[in-house]
Structure formats: C-alpha cells, structure tokens
Design a protein around this motif. Sequence first.
Motif, PDB file in Angstrom:
ATOM      1  N   GLU A 167       0.829  -1.203   0.000  1.00  0.00           N
ATOM      2  CA  GLU A 167       0.000   0.000   0.000  1.00  0.00           C
ATOM      3  C   GLU A 167       0.868   1.260   0.000  1.00  0.00           C
ATOM      4  OE1 GLU A 167      -3.619   0.228   0.127  1.00  0.00           O
ATOM      5  OE2 GLU A 167      -3.165  -1.743  -0.705  1.00  0.00           O
ATOM      6  N   ARG A 170       2.762   1.671  -3.465  1.00  0.00           N
ATOM      7  CA  ARG A 170       1.892   2.088  -4.570  1.00  0.00           C
ATOM      8  C   ARG A 170       1.810   3.612  -4.626  1.00  0.00           C
ATOM      9  NH1 ARG A 170      -2.622  -2.135  -2.982  1.00  0.00           N
ATOM     10  NH2 ARG A 170      -2.019  -3.939  -4.235  1.00  0.00           N
ATOM     11  N   ASP A 171       1.659   4.230  -3.457  1.00  0.00           N
ATOM     12  CA  ASP A 171       1.595   5.690  -3.414  1.00  0.00           C
ATOM     13  C   ASP A 171       2.909   6.303  -3.899  1.00  0.00           C
ATOM     14  OD1 ASP A 171      -0.972   5.592  -2.435  1.00  0.00           O
ATOM     15  OD2 ASP A 171      -0.373   5.752  -0.334  1.00  0.00           O
ATOM     16  N   THR A 174       3.323   5.874  -7.713  1.00  0.00           N
ATOM     17  CA  THR A 174       2.469   6.799  -8.463  1.00  0.00           C
ATOM     18  C   THR A 174       3.148   8.156  -8.608  1.00  0.00           C
ATOM     19  OG1 THR A 174       0.472   5.693  -7.654  1.00  0.00           O
ATOM     20  CG2 THR A 174       0.204   7.916  -8.529  1.00  0.00           C
ATOM     21  N   THR A 192      -7.817  -3.432  -7.866  1.00  0.00           N
ATOM     22  CA  THR A 192      -7.571  -2.270  -7.006  1.00  0.00           C
ATOM     23  C   THR A 192      -6.274  -1.575  -7.387  1.00  0.00           C
ATOM     24  OG1 THR A 192      -8.755  -3.318  -5.180  1.00  0.00           O
ATOM     25  CG2 THR A 192      -7.285  -1.495  -4.626  1.00  0.00           C
ATOM     26  N   GLU A 193      -5.251  -2.361  -7.725  1.00  0.00           N
ATOM     27  CA  GLU A 193      -3.958  -1.787  -8.099  1.00  0.00           C
ATOM     28  C   GLU A 193      -4.078  -1.007  -9.411  1.00  0.00           C
ATOM     29  OE1 GLU A 193       0.171  -3.349  -6.700  1.00  0.00           O
ATOM     30  OE2 GLU A 193      -0.518  -4.587  -8.358  1.00  0.00           O
ATOM     31  N   LEU A 196      -5.605   2.330  -8.641  1.00  0.00           N
ATOM     32  CA  LEU A 196      -4.709   3.233  -7.924  1.00  0.00           C
ATOM     33  C   LEU A 196      -3.589   3.771  -8.810  1.00  0.00           C
ATOM     34  CD1 LEU A 196      -4.353   1.297  -4.545  1.00  0.00           C
ATOM     35  CD2 LEU A 196      -5.482   3.496  -4.879  1.00  0.00           C
ATOM     36  N   LEU A 197      -3.105   2.940  -9.738  1.00  0.00           N
ATOM     37  CA  LEU A 197      -1.901   3.292 -10.494  1.00  0.00           C
ATOM     38  C   LEU A 197      -2.161   3.771 -11.912  1.00  0.00           C
ATOM     39  CD1 LEU A 197       0.541   0.374  -9.605  1.00  0.00           C
ATOM     40  CD2 LEU A 197       0.758   2.750  -8.910  1.00  0.00           C
TER      41      LEU A 197
END
Length: 356
Positions: A167, A170-171, A174, A192-193, A196-197
């Motif tokens: 988690e 991922r931030d 990005t 979900t990934e 997010l990306l």
Amino acid sequence: MELTLERVDKIVGPETHLYPLDLTLAPRAVTVLLGATQAGKTTLMRLMAGLDAPSHGLVRVDGKDVTGMPVRERNVAMVYQQFINYPSMSVFDNIASPLKLRGDKSIANRVQELAAKLHIEPFLKRLPAELSGGQQQRVALARALAKNAPLMLLDEPLVNLDYKLREELRDELTQLFAAGDSTVVYATTEPTEALLLGGYTAVMDAGELLQYGPTADVFHKPKSIRVARAFSDPPMNLIEGNAASLGVSLPAGVQLSVPLPAASTANLTIGVRASALHITQRPGDVALPGKVELAEISGSDTFVHVETAVGELVAQLTGVHFFDLGSNITLYLHPAQVYVFDASGALLVAPTRGMT
C-alpha cells in the motif's frame, strides 16, 4: 516514447499464448496490464521489451520497426517477479549502476532518494544475498527507476511484499511515475492496483486483449461481461434477466426500471458490483430479501454473501459488521447502479456515474 503493436501474436508449438492484437501505448503515462494468471501479460511484456519476437505482426517505437531488435539494443528498464540483482555488488552499487553508465553527476543523491522512497535506505551497504526476498525486489525496482529509460516494464513488482508495504509503495510509485518521463507498463492481477496506479488500463484474458483505454472509462464502462469480471474485486454479481416493458425483469418477479436500447435482445445479464448493494434503503431502491450465507471482514470492509430470490449476491459494506449465519437480511439496489449485457455478453447499459 510511443510504443505501437500491430497485429502481434505469439504461438509456441500448438499453443497460442497471445492472440492477434493492436495496441498503442499512451506516451509518458502508466498503462496497467490487468488480468488473471496466464492472461498473457508477461508474454506481451516480453514482446514489448524485445526478449521475444512475435510470431506475426510488428513492434514500432516512435514509428520505427524494432520487431527484430534484441533487448540489449533497446533502452528498456525491466522488473519481473523473479527479481535480478548483481550478487557481488552492494545495494548502493546495484542502484547506482545505470547512473554510472550514463555519467550522472548526482549519483549519491539519486540513490539515497530512491532508497528512501522504497524503504531500503538502511541496507545500502549490504549485498543482495543478505536481504529478504521483498527487500531484493525493491532493490531491483530502484535500479529500474534509476535507469529512467523511455520504456519501463514492471511485471507484478510488488507481489512479494506484505500488504502494508504494498500500500505504501503504490503511493510512492504513483508519484515517481508522474515525476518521470518514462512510458510505464505495469502488470497486475489486482483490479484495485489498476485503479490506484493506472492512467490507462489494458484488460487481458486467456491471451486476448479485451479492452484498452483510460482506467476510469474501462472500469465504469466495461465493453463486455469478460471485462467486467476481470475488473471487479470481488467479482461482479451476475443475474439472468429478460427485457420487459418497463425495463428488466429478474427472477421471482423483481422488476428494475432501466431504460434499454430499442433493439435489445430478450435474454439479458444484469451486472451488479458488490459496492452497489446496501443494507439501508434509499429513495428508489429495490429490496432483495435473503439469508446470510457467509460474512467476511477484510480491512475496513465487510463482504456479505446472501442467498436471495434472484441468486447468491455478494455485498461490500463499508465498516465492520457482524451477521449470524442463516439470519434474514435485505439488500437494497438502485436500478441506476446496474450494468446490462445482451445475450452475446456485450454492454448495453452502464450505471449512472456519480451514484453511490
């Protein structure tokens, strides 16, 4: 950099690993390859990199045909699940190696910056063999980011990490992708990934490219049931229905007021995302009574499996909820939140954006 694939496929003996596809990646953006295991994601990335040649078709970079060009002659950075580091070099030198090759004058600062963002700063003096698998994966990822190649290929690079670290990274990724000039291709099995990306998402299944476009568009308007299944976690609820005078008729006499195109087929499939089902009634909702078969708490959500007259449904409820197995429960659904697919599986109606 613009990467274009023209009718490329990959056939190995009697098996087709990748069916013919056309794809032009958005330059200097992140494209997520989303699909289950053996969907063809790694095969496609190997063709992009030049590790393999397509059986048919062309690979172009900025309009130039590079189909037969080997990977060593291309400026590509790659990180695969099977991470590769230089065993005799320290973590610092592993990350610094591409910077040294191009004569970068701020090597130490860049290495420190990447190591901090990927949480490996304390290990810079160690050898890769002294690290855990997850730490080694992050070293390989840092080296790829340091290379700052025009094309960066990442095949499930976070798969070996624990949930909390995934988690966090991922931030960080990005932000790193947004700050760079690379065209990034990121493969994952997790919807979900992708959300997010991905600025863009290519949905793959069994060697076929099903849909490509801006991630939000693909998620909200999957062109087929196959895309909807691949881009839903948990899987989309699917209910058999029929076209009716006022919309859609479901089993047990349940009616949904959904405007259908004039030429709609009689047999339909209704798709309902788990997050569209609620246990509190709202204006315009349709009630679906049932019994609790299973309740699972995952993070800050509760997934409730309910047997109803229209079939078994899974509802994703925000917060932690407790239900007795076999207890009565009523799920509520607004007709504006359903997908409608025709007999061939093609999308007819998508939910109204902005509804919650």
